[in-house]
Design a protein around this motif. Sequence first.
Motif, PDB file in Angstrom:
ATOM      1  N   GLY A 109      42.903  40.002  58.852  1.00  0.00           N
ATOM      2  CA  GLY A 109      42.878  38.416  59.127  1.00  0.00           C
ATOM      3  C   GLY A 109      43.769  38.292  59.562  1.00  0.00           C
ATOM      4  O   GLY A 109      44.680  38.431  60.021  1.00  0.00           O
ATOM      5  N   GLY A 110      44.264  36.381  59.201  1.00  0.00           N
ATOM      6  CA  GLY A 110      45.448  36.039  60.550  1.00  0.00           C
ATOM      7  C   GLY A 110      44.203  36.271  61.776  1.00  0.00           C
ATOM      8  O   GLY A 110      45.719  35.042  62.826  1.00  0.00           O
ATOM      9  N   VAL A 128      35.833  47.850  54.312  1.00  0.00           N
ATOM     10  CA  VAL A 128      37.108  46.579  55.009  1.00  0.00           C
ATOM     11  C   VAL A 128      36.274  45.311  55.114  1.00  0.00           C
ATOM     12  O   VAL A 128      34.967  45.014  54.708  1.00  0.00           O
ATOM     13  CB  VAL A 128      35.979  47.095  57.019  1.00  0.00           C
ATOM     14  CG1 VAL A 128      37.229  45.875  58.189  1.00  0.00           C
ATOM     15  CG2 VAL A 128      36.520  48.515  57.501  1.00  0.00           C
ATOM     16  N   TRP A 129      37.718  44.011  54.906  1.00  0.00           N
ATOM     17  CA  TRP A 129      37.239  43.221  54.081  1.00  0.00           C
ATOM     18  C   TRP A 129      38.202  41.986  55.761  1.00  0.00           C
ATOM     19  O   TRP A 129      38.986  42.489  56.076  1.00  0.00           O
ATOM     20  CB  TRP A 129      38.152  43.454  53.733  1.00  0.00           C
ATOM     21  CG  TRP A 129      37.371  43.469  52.058  1.00  0.00           C
ATOM     22  CD1 TRP A 129      37.785  44.641  51.296  1.00  0.00           C
ATOM     23  CD2 TRP A 129      36.437  42.866  50.902  1.00  0.00           C
ATOM     24  NE1 TRP A 129      36.801  45.373  50.485  1.00  0.00           N
ATOM     25  CE2 TRP A 129      35.713  44.301  50.299  1.00  0.00           C
ATOM     26  CE3 TRP A 129      35.957  41.917  51.245  1.00  0.00           C
ATOM     27  CZ2 TRP A 129      35.177  43.991  49.069  1.00  0.00           C
ATOM     28  CZ3 TRP A 129      35.215  41.601  50.082  1.00  0.00           C
ATOM     29  CH2 TRP A 129      34.600  42.910  49.490  1.00  0.00           C
ATOM     30  N   ASN A 130      36.740  41.286  55.720  1.00  0.00           N
ATOM     31  CA  ASN A 130      37.165  40.039  56.660  1.00  0.00           C
ATOM     32  C   ASN A 130      38.259  39.434  55.723  1.00  0.00           C
ATOM     33  O   ASN A 130      37.224  38.783  55.229  1.00  0.00           O
ATOM     34  CB  ASN A 130      36.059  39.878  57.820  1.00  0.00           C
ATOM     35  CG  ASN A 130      36.582  38.942  58.798  1.00  0.00           C
ATOM     36  OD1 ASN A 130      38.275  38.121  59.747  1.00  0.00           O
ATOM     37  ND2 ASN A 130      35.715  37.387  58.898  1.00  0.00           N
ATOM     38  N   GLN A 144      35.560  38.654  53.418  1.00  0.00           N
ATOM     39  CA  GLN A 144      33.757  39.076  53.573  1.00  0.00           C
ATOM     40  C   GLN A 144      33.724  40.979  53.719  1.00  0.00           C
ATOM     41  O   GLN A 144      34.976  41.157  54.577  1.00  0.00           O
ATOM     42  CB  GLN A 144      32.844  38.789  55.120  1.00  0.00           C
ATOM     43  CG  GLN A 144      31.641  39.263  55.161  1.00  0.00           C
ATOM     44  CD  GLN A 144      31.182  39.233  56.793  1.00  0.00           C
ATOM     45  OE1 GLN A 144      32.123  39.017  57.569  1.00  0.00           O
ATOM     46  NE2 GLN A 144      29.899  39.118  57.427  1.00  0.00           N
ATOM     47  N   GLN A 145      32.878  41.545  53.204  1.00  0.00           N
ATOM     48  CA  GLN A 145      32.978  42.879  52.963  1.00  0.00           C
ATOM     49  C   GLN A 145      32.507  43.151  54.649  1.00  0.00           C
ATOM     50  O   GLN A 145      30.793  42.418  54.411  1.00  0.00           O
ATOM     51  CB  GLN A 145      33.077  43.640  51.838  1.00  0.00           C
ATOM     52  CG  GLN A 145      32.652  45.015  52.387  1.00  0.00           C
ATOM     53  CD  GLN A 145      31.985  46.154  51.058  1.00  0.00           C
ATOM     54  OE1 GLN A 145      32.229  45.119  49.764  1.00  0.00           O
ATOM     55  NE2 GLN A 145      32.872  46.997  51.317  1.00  0.00           N
ATOM     56  N   LEU A 146      33.178  44.019  55.443  1.00  0.00           N
ATOM     57  CA  LEU A 146      32.468  43.973  57.034  1.00  0.00           C
ATOM     58  C   LEU A 146      31.274  45.046  56.726  1.00  0.00           C
ATOM     59  O   LEU A 146      32.133  46.042  55.906  1.00  0.00           O
ATOM     60  CB  LEU A 146      33.181  43.969  57.653  1.00  0.00           C
ATOM     61  CG  LEU A 146      34.292  42.961  57.968  1.00  0.00           C
ATOM     62  CD1 LEU A 146      35.023  43.159  59.155  1.00  0.00           C
ATOM     63  CD2 LEU A 146      33.399  41.477  58.088  1.00  0.00           C
ATOM     64  N   ILE A 152      29.164  39.311  61.725  1.00  0.00           N
ATOM     65  CA  ILE A 152      30.754  38.811  61.314  1.00  0.00           C
ATOM     66  C   ILE A 152      30.680  37.536  60.959  1.00  0.00           C
ATOM     67  O   ILE A 152      30.214  36.876  61.796  1.00  0.00           O
ATOM     68  CB  ILE A 152      32.233  39.064  62.052  1.00  0.00           C
ATOM     69  CG1 ILE A 152      31.738  40.714  62.298  1.00  0.00           C
ATOM     70  CG2 ILE A 152      33.953  38.585  62.100  1.00  0.00           C
ATOM     71  CD1 ILE A 152      32.553  40.735  64.377  1.00  0.00           C
ATOM     72  N   SER A 153      30.844  37.849  59.570  1.00  0.00           N
ATOM     73  CA  SER A 153      31.323  35.979  59.148  1.00  0.00           C
ATOM     74  C   SER A 153      32.901  35.563  58.191  1.00  0.00           C
ATOM     75  O   SER A 153      33.510  36.648  57.484  1.00  0.00           O
ATOM     76  CB  SER A 153      30.375  35.060  58.893  1.00  0.00           C
ATOM     77  OG  SER A 153      31.490  35.630  56.807  1.00  0.00           O
TER      78      SER A 153
END
Length: 203
Positions: A109-110, A128-130, A144-146, A152-153
């Motif tokens: 993130g970031g 993997v988490w966004n 969101q788990q990618l 991607i969202s």
Amino acid sequence: GRPKGVMVEHGSLVNFLCGMITTTAMETMDRLLSVTTYMFDICYLEFFSPLLLGSELIVLSDESSRDGQALLSMIEQTSPDFIQATPSTWQMLLEVGWENREDIKVLSGGEVIPEVLKEKLTSISSSVWNLYGPTEATIWATSQQLHLGEKISIGSPLPNTGVYIIDENTNILPIGVAGELCIGGDQVARGYLNREELTKEKF
């Protein structure tokens, strides 16, 4: 730029930590390697979630977190279960040959995560988490788990948080219609420090 200075309630932080622990399935036996400076708000996840769980926190020096080889070496020494970092840091790790033999759970993130980076990370990690959150929220507001090959969202809101797409008259828009993103619930800060007019406008 000039920091806005938001006032975050302790209860919002507790809600955030409990929500992230549940969402990412952190457990007592997990080890988290902290690579974030304490001057960046995302470090609170790294510092306090292990304390809430009674799990292990490994704190990396600023110098090592900015050096790909040093970070890779620390990962090999400590075999953490979780690392939270910006996409730039994940890219730096990949460039020095990190292959995730440890099956580290990736929290990113970031910054916006590029598609190419997402595809690489999801090909070497089972989790993997966004993560997304504006200044006005308590660190992250959505996750969101990618997955490999999926779009991607910013994902779904954390517990006790609502996310709404509205028009210029604050009407909620239907799915698929572009508008302004608004966040409500426990993740929202109390307002800007000593900036009443801006608080009225934005909150």
